[in-house]
Design an enzyme around this catalytic site. Structure first.
Site: not given
Length: 188
Positions: A131, A66, A157, A134, A166, A41
Site C-alpha cells: 500500500h 473497494k 476516494h 499507492r 497526502y 491496491r
C-alpha cells in the site's frame, strides 16, 4: 477516545528506483510497477483480468474495487510496454497475474511477501507494505503539481479529506519554507 492520525508511509523517487532495480523476476517487477504506476491496491493488482486492459485507450478498468465501485485509471506508455512484455512471456489465461495454477488469481499475501523481500534487498528500512506504493504514487503526483481532485478520482476516494492526507507528506512546499533561525544566523 480520539483516534490518532498517522501519516501515510511514502518512498522517495530515488527509493522507488532502487526498489524496482532490485527486482529480477519479470512477473514481480510488473506487479510492483503496476501498483506504483497506477496507484493500485493489492487486491486490484491480483484481481485484474486480461479483459480489463484497454490497450488502445491506455486504460485499466478496475471492477468492484473497494466499496464495490468500478473505476478507470490510465496506463502510462512505459507500463503498457512492460505489460505486453510480461504477457508475451507468461501467457496468462484469465487473470493478468496468475497464481500457482493457470486461471487462478495471484495471492495477495505472496505479493506482500515479495515487496517485503524486495525492500530488504534494496536496502529500504522504512516500514510499510504494498500500500506504500499507492501512497507514493499519490504523493509524487502532488509534488509534480497534479490537482488534488484528479488524484482523488484516480484513487477512487469518496471524500476529498482522504486524499488531502497526502498534502502532509509532500515536501513540495516545505523545502521553500525557511526557519526563522535563518534570518538571525549572521548574528550568532
Amino acid at each position: 477516545p480520539k483516534k490518532g492520525i498517522q501519516l501515510p508511509k511514502v518512498l522517495s523517487k530515488e527509493e522507488m528506483i532502487r526498489l524496482l532495480k532490485a527486482i529480477e523476476n519479470l512477473k514481480h517487477k510488473t506487479m510492483i510497477m503496476l501498483g506504483y504506476a497506477c496507484g493500485l491496491r493489492v487486491s486490484e493488482i491480483t484481481g485484474l483480468e486480461i479483459k480489463d486492459i484497454d490497450e488502445d485507450r491506455r486504460l485499466l478498468l478496475l471492477r468492484k474495487a473497494k466499496g464495490k465501485k468500478d473505476r478507470i485509471v490510465s496506463l502510462s506508455p512505459v507500463m503498457l510496454v512492460m505489460l505486453r512484455e510480461y504477457q508475451s512471456k507468461y501467457k496468462p489465461e484469465k487473470y493478468v497475474f496468475e497464481g500457482q495454477y493457470k486461471g487462478t488469481a495471484y495471492s495477495s499475501r505472496s505479493l506482500e511477501l515479495i515487496i517485503k523481500a524486495t525492500k530488504h534487498k534494496a536496502g529500504i528500512m522504512k516500514t510499510g507494505s504494498m500500500h506504500m506504493l499507492r501512497h507514493s504514487f499519490a504523493t509524487h503526483l502532488l509534488e509534480k503539481g497534479t490537482d488534488v481532485v484528479f488524484i482523488q478520482k484516480i484513487l477512487g476516494h469518496n471524500d476529498l479529506k482522504t486524499t488531502l492526507r497526502y498534502l502532509h507528506v509532500t515536501n513540495k512546499d516545505l523545502v521553500n519554507i525557511l526557519s526563522p533561525l535563518e534570518d538571525i544566523k549572521d548574528f550568532l
